[in-house]
Scaffold this motif. Structure first.
Motif, PDB file in Angstrom:
ATOM      1  N   LYS A  32     -12.905 -13.586   0.894  1.00  0.00           N
ATOM      2  CA  LYS A  32     -13.606 -13.658  -0.382  1.00  0.00           C
ATOM      3  C   LYS A  32     -12.961 -14.724  -1.267  1.00  0.00           C
ATOM      4  N   THR A  33     -13.723 -15.201  -2.237  1.00  0.00           N
ATOM      5  CA  THR A  33     -13.219 -16.220  -3.161  1.00  0.00           C
ATOM      6  C   THR A  33     -11.923 -15.765  -3.811  1.00  0.00           C
ATOM      7  N   GLN A  47     -13.533 -25.746  -3.213  1.00  0.00           N
ATOM      8  CA  GLN A  47     -14.811 -26.439  -3.059  1.00  0.00           C
ATOM      9  C   GLN A  47     -14.649 -27.752  -2.299  1.00  0.00           C
ATOM     10  N   ARG A  57     -19.119 -22.068   3.429  1.00  0.00           N
ATOM     11  CA  ARG A  57     -19.545 -21.068   2.451  1.00  0.00           C
ATOM     12  C   ARG A  57     -20.616 -20.220   3.116  1.00  0.00           C
ATOM     13  N   LYS A  59     -21.918 -17.188   2.052  1.00  0.00           N
ATOM     14  CA  LYS A  59     -22.836 -16.796   0.991  1.00  0.00           C
ATOM     15  C   LYS A  59     -22.018 -16.702  -0.274  1.00  0.00           C
ATOM     16  N   ASN A  60     -22.643 -16.333  -1.354  1.00  0.00           N
ATOM     17  CA  ASN A  60     -21.941 -16.278  -2.635  1.00  0.00           C
ATOM     18  C   ASN A  60     -20.675 -15.427  -2.549  1.00  0.00           C
ATOM     19  N   GLY A  61     -19.526 -16.082  -2.743  1.00  0.00           N
ATOM     20  CA  GLY A  61     -18.257 -15.355  -2.777  1.00  0.00           C
ATOM     21  C   GLY A  61     -17.581 -15.133  -1.443  1.00  0.00           C
ATOM     22  N   TYR A  63     -16.264 -17.011   2.371  1.00  0.00           N
ATOM     23  CA  TYR A  63     -15.995 -18.249   3.102  1.00  0.00           C
ATOM     24  C   TYR A  63     -15.479 -17.923   4.500  1.00  0.00           C
ATOM     25  N   SER A 113     -25.694  -5.772  -5.778  1.00  0.00           N
ATOM     26  CA  SER A 113     -26.250  -7.064  -6.183  1.00  0.00           C
ATOM     27  C   SER A 113     -27.143  -7.639  -5.085  1.00  0.00           C
ATOM     28  N   SER A 115     -27.917 -10.613  -4.649  1.00  0.00           N
ATOM     29  CA  SER A 115     -27.418 -11.914  -4.180  1.00  0.00           C
ATOM     30  C   SER A 115     -26.597 -11.791  -2.894  1.00  0.00           C
ATOM     31  N   ARG A 116     -26.094 -10.598  -2.603  1.00  0.00           N
ATOM     32  CA  ARG A 116     -25.301 -10.405  -1.389  1.00  0.00           C
ATOM     33  C   ARG A 116     -26.089 -10.699  -0.125  1.00  0.00           C
ATOM     34  N   LYS A 118     -28.601 -13.003   0.103  1.00  0.00           N
ATOM     35  CA  LYS A 118     -29.166 -14.346   0.124  1.00  0.00           C
ATOM     36  C   LYS A 118     -28.324 -15.230   1.037  1.00  0.00           C
TER      37      LYS A 118
END
Length: 211
Positions: A32-33, A47, A57, A59-61, A63, A113, A115-116, A118
């Motif tokens: 995770k980030t 990044q 990446r 997904k959001n958060g 790697y 969420s 967004s998890r 996506k």
């Protein structure tokens, strides 16, 4: 007195990348980030690693390294440890379908969420649920050496009947026939779940006539 050796910018960058790789290996391939930042890597450097192709990446958060080269089965428990395999995915892992659906069907808390989910790989179909219903009839299986939650076959069949309009008709038929032929099925448990899931009549009409 020893003199502290100062690393060049390039050496420090490589050292941080090695630390990230080591940490990811220990975690099963994903980090995770926040976990990466806790290693002393700032967000801009993170990044930069992505831009250079040294990290992916997911997904959001999240790697990873070589993510698309890994089997989907090894990623699902890491990405969704709070999820539960359901519908066609659960039918497959209970041995009721011969081929694993290319979409992963996962039951999840309705407050999760959106967004998890996506992400391009693997493809996820979430089923949002109240917590009181989500935890009903949960067991676990081994998925590529990792524990993954899945619904018991009796709860699963009730869900398939409840949401049959969302299912592929052939998969639904195969699932019901496989359940009927399962020598370890528990009809008493099935009826308990049928009452909880409010599909008693469907169970009686679609399954009861064959028992």
């Amino acid at each position: 007195m020893e003199t502290e050796v100062k690393l060049s910018r390039a050496e420090k960058k490589e050292q941080q990348l090695s630390e990230i790789y080591r940490f990811m290996e220990e975690k099963g391939g994903i980090a995770k980030t926040a976990e990466i930042l806790n290693l002393g890597v700032d967000y801009r450097r993170l990044q930069k690693f992505v831009e250079e192709g040294k990290l992916e990446r997911v997904k959001n958060g999240y790697y990873a390294v070589g993510f698309r080269e890994k089997p989907e089965e090894s990623m699902i428990p890491l990405l969704f440890p709070d999820g539960i395999l359901c519908m066609e995915s659960a039918l497959y892992y209970h041995g009721y379908l011969k081929e694993r659906p290319y979409i992963w069907h996962i039951a999840i808390d309705k407050n999760t969420s959106k967004s998890r989910f996506k992400m391009d790989y693997p493809i996820i179909q979430p089923y949002y649920s109240e917590m009181s219903v989500l935890g009903l009839g949960v067991t676990t299986i081994n998925l590529e050496g990792k524990e993954m939650k899945i619904y018991e076959k009796e709860r699963l069949i009730c869900d398939c009947l409840k949401y049959e309009d969302k299912m592929d008709r052939k998969n639904l038929k195969r699932g019901l026939l496989s359940f009927l032929g399962d020598g370890e099925k528990d009809i008493a448990k099935l009826m308990i779940y049928a009452k909880e899931r409010r599909v008693v009549e469907k169970v009686r009409n679609r399954i009861g006539v064959w028992l």
